[in-house]
Structures are given as C-alpha cells and as structure tokens.
Design an enzyme around this catalytic site. Structure first.
Site, PDB file in Angstrom:
ATOM      1  CD  GLU A  14       4.710  -4.158  -9.011  1.00 30.22           C
ATOM      2  OE1 GLU A  14       5.938  -4.123  -9.331  1.00 30.22           O
ATOM      3  OE2 GLU A  14       3.953  -4.821  -8.885  1.00 30.22           O
TER       4      GLU A  14
ATOM      5  CB  ILE B 207      -3.659 -11.559 -36.678  1.00 33.62           C
ATOM      6  CG1 ILE B 207      -2.440 -10.853 -36.986  1.00 33.62           C
ATOM      7  CG2 ILE B 207      -3.782 -12.993 -37.213  1.00 33.62           C
ATOM      8  CD1 ILE B 207      -1.045 -11.289 -36.469  1.00 33.62           C
TER       9      ILE B 207
ATOM     10  CD  GLU C 114       4.587   7.958 -19.739  1.00 36.70           C
ATOM     11  OE1 GLU C 114       3.899   7.109 -18.937  1.00 36.70           O
ATOM     12  OE2 GLU C 114       4.495   7.400 -21.070  1.00 36.70           O
TER      13      GLU C 114
ATOM     14  CB  ALA D  70      -0.830   0.175   1.491  1.00 34.51           C
TER      15      ALA D  70
HETATM   16  N1  CAA Z   1      16.733   2.192  -4.939  1.00 37.88           N
HETATM   17  C1  CAA Z   1      17.251   2.362  -3.762  1.00 37.88           C
HETATM   18  N2  CAA Z   1      17.336   3.707  -3.425  1.00 37.88           N
HETATM   19  C2  CAA Z   1      16.716   4.524  -4.290  1.00 37.88           C
HETATM   20  C3  CAA Z   1      16.258   4.115  -5.548  1.00 37.88           C
HETATM   21  C4  CAA Z   1      16.113   2.684  -5.790  1.00 37.88           C
HETATM   22  N3  CAA Z   1      15.811   1.957  -6.887  1.00 37.88           N
HETATM   23  N4  CAA Z   1      15.797   5.176  -6.477  1.00 37.88           N
HETATM   24  C5  CAA Z   1      16.180   6.191  -5.756  1.00 37.88           C
HETATM   25  N5  CAA Z   1      16.653   5.939  -4.380  1.00 37.88           N
HETATM   26  C6  CAA Z   1      16.798   6.815  -3.753  1.00 37.88           C
HETATM   27  C7  CAA Z   1      17.700   8.068  -3.974  1.00 37.88           C
HETATM   28  O1  CAA Z   1      19.135   7.630  -4.262  1.00 37.88           O
HETATM   29  C8  CAA Z   1      17.491   8.902  -2.964  1.00 37.88           C
HETATM   30  O2  CAA Z   1      18.263   9.022  -1.938  1.00 37.88           O
HETATM   31  P1  CAA Z   1      19.116  10.204  -1.216  1.00 37.88           P
HETATM   32  O3  CAA Z   1      18.061  11.338  -0.888  1.00 37.88           O
HETATM   33  O4  CAA Z   1      19.941   9.643  -0.253  1.00 37.88           O
HETATM   34  O5  CAA Z   1      20.047  10.751  -2.478  1.00 37.88           O
HETATM   35  C9  CAA Z   1      16.148   8.764  -2.522  1.00 37.88           C
HETATM   36  O6  CAA Z   1      15.776   7.300  -3.004  1.00 37.88           O
HETATM   37  C10 CAA Z   1      15.189   9.607  -3.234  1.00 37.88           C
HETATM   38  O7  CAA Z   1      15.144   9.392  -4.550  1.00 37.88           O
HETATM   39  P2  CAA Z   1      14.753  10.632  -5.910  1.00 37.88           P
HETATM   40  O8  CAA Z   1      15.168  11.872  -5.195  1.00 37.88           O
HETATM   41  O9  CAA Z   1      15.242  10.011  -7.034  1.00 37.88           O
HETATM   42  O10 CAA Z   1      13.301  10.398  -5.540  1.00 37.88           O
HETATM   43  P3  CAA Z   1      11.909  10.998  -6.341  1.00 37.88           P
HETATM   44  O11 CAA Z   1      11.015  11.515  -5.523  1.00 37.88           O
HETATM   45  O12 CAA Z   1      12.455  11.677  -7.589  1.00 37.88           O
HETATM   46  O13 CAA Z   1      11.280   9.548  -6.966  1.00 37.88           O
HETATM   47  C11 CAA Z   1      10.759   7.840  -8.545  1.00 37.88           C
HETATM   48  C12 CAA Z   1      11.830   8.611  -7.624  1.00 37.88           C
HETATM   49  C13 CAA Z   1      11.713   6.961  -9.302  1.00 37.88           C
HETATM   50  C14 CAA Z   1      10.158   8.952  -9.423  1.00 37.88           C
HETATM   51  C15 CAA Z   1      10.012   7.190  -7.596  1.00 37.88           C
HETATM   52  O14 CAA Z   1       9.027   8.034  -6.912  1.00 37.88           O
HETATM   53  C16 CAA Z   1       9.186   6.128  -8.394  1.00 37.88           C
HETATM   54  O15 CAA Z   1       9.497   5.077  -8.567  1.00 37.88           O
HETATM   55  N6  CAA Z   1       7.869   6.576  -8.474  1.00 37.88           N
HETATM   56  C17 CAA Z   1       6.806   5.625  -9.033  1.00 37.88           C
HETATM   57  C18 CAA Z   1       6.089   4.765  -8.084  1.00 37.88           C
HETATM   58  C19 CAA Z   1       5.401   3.487  -8.544  1.00 37.88           C
HETATM   59  O16 CAA Z   1       6.116   2.943  -9.146  1.00 37.88           O
HETATM   60  N7  CAA Z   1       4.342   3.177  -7.854  1.00 37.88           N
HETATM   61  C20 CAA Z   1       3.556   1.996  -8.228  1.00 37.88           C
HETATM   62  C21 CAA Z   1       2.944   1.513  -6.968  1.00 37.88           C
HETATM   63  S1  CAA Z   1       2.326  -0.296  -6.637  1.00 37.88           S
HETATM   64  C22 CAA Z   1       1.444  -0.485  -7.679  1.00 37.88           C
HETATM   65  O17 CAA Z   1       1.443  -0.225  -8.930  1.00 37.88           O
HETATM   66  C23 CAA Z   1       0.077  -1.158  -7.241  1.00 37.88           C
HETATM   67  C24 CAA Z   1       0.202  -2.519  -7.053  1.00 37.88           C
HETATM   68  O18 CAA Z   1      -0.219  -2.999  -6.128  1.00 37.88           O
HETATM   69  C25 CAA Z   1       0.638  -3.297  -8.148  1.00 37.88           C
END
Ligand code: CAA
Length: 392
Positions: free
Chosen positions: A363, A337, A367, A124
């Site tokens: 997930e 098809i 974009e 969640a």
């Molecule tokens: N692993 C570990 N740490 C990570 C990381 C990763 N993959 N990516 C970023 N971080 C760290 C960064 O290094 C940063 O750390 P510091 O502050 O120490 O430098 C911190 O996390 C914050 O990172 P960002 O500044 O890059 O964060 P952001 O706010 O710009 O967001 C994002 C990054 C990639 C856009 C993220 O918000 C994201 O993945 N968004 C999409 C969310 C998503 O996929 N939602 C789906 C939910 S689940 C679902 O779909 C329903 C279901 O039930 C299936």
C-alpha cells in the site's frame, strides 16, 4: 481536545480483544507455520461485523466510524497480522471505493454481501512492471458493444485467490495517460478471469497473495466503477484510506512486540535477576513504548480527519510511514530482548519480525509515503480535498 476513545470504540476494542484472546492467539503460530489461510477466522470476523465495520448499516455494514476500524485492526494485528490484512483489504480497498464511487445498483448488488462478509473482495492494481509507479499499468480494457474486455496481469493481490470479486484497474484510453485509467468490479466467475501464481512469502504466511490474469475477460459495462477515466483517482483515494488500515496493522504488531517483551523481560533471569532490571533492556522497552504511542496518535488523527471528511492524504502517509518503520524497530528490539529464543519459532516475536517487514512496502513503500508527504508540503493540500469529502 479529547484523547479518550468513545463508548463505541471501547466496546469494539473489548469485543475484538476477547475474540483474539479466545480464538486467534491459540492458533496463529501453528497456522502461520503451515501457511494455512484462516477461513474459519475470516468467517468469525464477518459474524462479528468486522468485515464491513465502516459500511453504513443500510448496506449491511456495522455503520461504525473509522477509528473503531483502526482499534479493531490494532487488536487483531497484536496477535496475527495475516488475519488483520484480510479485514483491512475488505474494508478499505474494496468496500470503501464501492461505497464512495459505486452506483446505486452496484451498492445493492455488491456492497451488502461484501459488508456482511458473504463475499470477499480484492484490489488489483499492481502489475509486474508497475508497482510504485501505479500510473504506468498496462492492463487494457477495450469497449466492445456494451461491455469491456480486459487483458492483463495483476500481481501481489491480497485475498486474490479467495476473493469472489476484484476491483481491477485498467487502461481504457492509452492516449490519456493516467486520465485514461478506469476501475471495474470484476466477478471471479467471469470467463477469462484466472488466478495465477500464489506467492510464497517471508511473512504474512497465512495471508492469500495471488497474481490474477485477465484473458479476454468480458465485464458488463454496468460494472465500470465511477466514470471512464476516473480509475486513477479512485485508486489513490482508496489507497489513502488503506494506508490508515496498514498503519493500524503496524501499530498492532509493534504493540504485540512490546507486550511480549515486557512479559519476557520480567520472567527471564540472568546474572541473578530478571533482565527487566537492567537498564539496557529498560531503554529498549521505553523507546518501543514511546514510538508506539507516537504511531498511535498519528494513526488515530488520520482516522479522525478522514471521518470528519477533511483532507487526510498527508496524515495517512505520515501515519503509515511512522507506524510501519516503528513496527520494524520494535520487532528488532523484541528479538534482541528474547535473545536466542526470539530467533526460534517457539515465540511469537519471530513471526512479528517477519510480518512487520511488509508494512513498509505494501500500500505504498516508505519512500512513496515520503513523496506523498513532501508533495503536499510543497504544492499544498487542495488536490485531495474534494475527493475525500463524503467518503461514505
Ligand atoms: N487523492 C486524489 N487524487 C490524487 C491523489 C490522492 N491521494 N494523489 C494524487 N492525485 C491526483 C493528482 O492531483 C493528479 O491529478 P491531476 O492530473 O488532475 O493534477 C493525479 O492524481 C496524478 O497524480 P500524480 O501526478 O501525483 O501521480 P504520480 O504518477 O506521480 O503517482 C503516487 C503518485 C503517489 C506515486 C502513486 O502512484 C502511488 O501512490 N504509488 C504507490 C502505489 C501503491 O501504493 N501501491 C500499492 C498497491 S495495493 C497493495 O499493496 C497490495 C494489496 O493488496 C494490499
């Protein structure tokens, strides 16, 4: 370099394929049409050891590798993506973070029953105002004595209505931004945990997608997953693994489209011959097959990297991006098809077309995958390396 699946993975493929042929294919279209959650089939996934396939045996899982999980996901998704997503969420979004970040007590209490499929879990994170910008969640968790009290609203939670527990992300310290987010294991029977609206969706009709409400929901302090403030890292590391699962799901849908299309094109006759003899059809099949192979290689590579304890954030994003977009193209071509028949509910490709659509959204949208890839190209790979080691 070796492109062959190992013995264990081939065994998983054969067992899952036989199960899907015998038990899933015959009922998928009807259950999907009636939007019925496949409780019996989810139970069968547990009996086959698929609900905790990558969880170590000492915690009740099957102790297999991530590639085996991908292969199983692919086989199930070839027939029914609604069933596959229940397995994906349980493995990658629930068992994995508990295995990686959970205390010994949490693993003992929750992981074994989840891995055996005796309990179902959900993840969640998403809220009405926080989707792609996952760091902007508003759900609050306030410390009261030894407990936390949660207030907030989560949406689009796969398995949400059926789950016995949820991994809930909430803000414990608003002053710290993303570093003030924490993760909690919240049991369904906690007072103040309410299941809200169930979504009526375009595809994945039989998958359970619910909103969850937390109204002064008291959670014992011992249910904090990881440390206070570690929640955003847990959320992102978990999603890296989850994206491999969704890539595998998309791959399976695309493969299902291809197999149905090849069979139909050989049997359907127009202008005095099977339509498979026309180049216009052959080119569509060839493009589908080529893209599916590329998607498979990307997905297997991401799983292999994760299994080695290597950095895989970028590769998981690439796999999900490509496989999900390829699945949509494959589903489009499959309906083309099949012609008019493909637009009816008589053939599975109509369902594949609707199911493929979500794979470019949940997930992390396509974009967001591009953003993840680009950030790693520009800023390097170091960020995620540390946290990916010893995923299990
Ligand atoms: N692993 C570990 N740490 C990570 C990381 C990763 N993959 N990516 C970023 N971080 C760290 C960064 O290094 C940063 O750390 P510091 O502050 O120490 O430098 C911190 O996390 C914050 O990172 P960002 O500044 O890059 O964060 P952001 O706010 O710009 O967001 C994002 C990054 C990639 C856009 C993220 O918000 C994201 O993945 N968004 C999409 C969310 C998503 O996929 N939602 C789906 C939910 S689940 C679902 O779909 C329903 C279901 O039930 C299936």
């Amino acid at each position: 370099m070796d492109f062959e699946l190992g013995e264990e993975q081939q065994m998983v493929r054969e067992t899952t394929r036989a199960f899907v042929e015998r038990e899933v294919k015959p009922v998928a279209s009807r259950l999907d049409r009636e939007a019925i959650y496949p409780s019996e089939l989810v139970k069968r996934l547990s009996e086959l050891g698929l609900m905790g396939i990558v969880v170590p045996q000492e915690f009740g899982g099957s102790g297999m590798d991530l590639l085996s999980c991908v292969v199983a996901m692919e086989e199930i998704s070839k027939a029914w993506a609604s069933l596959a997503v229940a397995m994906s969420v349980q493995n990658s979004l629930v068992c994995a973070p508990i295995a990686r970040f959970g205390s010994a007590a949490q693993k003992k209490k929750y992981l074994s029953s989840l891995a055996r499929g005796e309990r179902l879990g959900c993840y969640a994170l998403t809220e009405p105002g926080s989707g792609s910008d996952a760091g902007s969640i508003q759900t609050r968790a306030k410390r009261v004595d030894d407990d936390f009290v949660l207030n907030g609203n989560k949406i689009f939670t796969t398995n949400g209505n059926r789950a016995d527990l949820a991994i809930v992300y909430a803000v414990t310290d608003p002053a710290k931004g993303k570093k003030g987010i924490s993760a909690f294991i919240v049991e369904k029977n906690s007072p103040g945990f309410v299941v809200g609206k169930l979504e009526d969706k375009l595809g994945l009709r039989s998958s359970d997608t619910a909103s969850l409400l937390f109204e002064d929901c008291r959670v014992p302090g011992e249910n904090l997953l990881g440390t206070e403030g570690e929640g955003f890292t847990i959320a992102l590391v978990t999603l890296d693994g989850g994206r491999i699962g969704i890539a595998a799901q998309a791959l399976g849908i695309a493969q299902g489209c291809l197999e149905e299309s090849v069979a139909y094109a050989q049997q359907r006759r127009q202008f005095g011959r099977a339509i498979a003899e026309f180049e216009a059809i052959q080119w569509m099949l060839a493009d589908m097959a080529t893209e599916i192979d590329a998607a498979r290689l990307l997905t297997y590579r991401a799983a292999w990297l994760a299994e080695q304890g290597r950095t895989f954030t970028k590769e998981a994003a690439m796999a999900k991006l490509f496989a999900s977009e390829a699945a949509n193209r494959a589903a489009y071509k499959a309906i083309q098809i099949f012609g008019g028949y493909g637009y009816t509910k008589e053939f599975a490709v109509e369902r594949f077309f609707r199911d493929a659509r979500i794979t470019t959204i949940y997930e992390g949208t396509s974009e967001i995958q591009r953003l993840v890839i680009a950030r790693r190209l520009i800023h390097g790979e170091e960020i995620a390396h540390e946290v990916h080691e010893e995923m299990f």
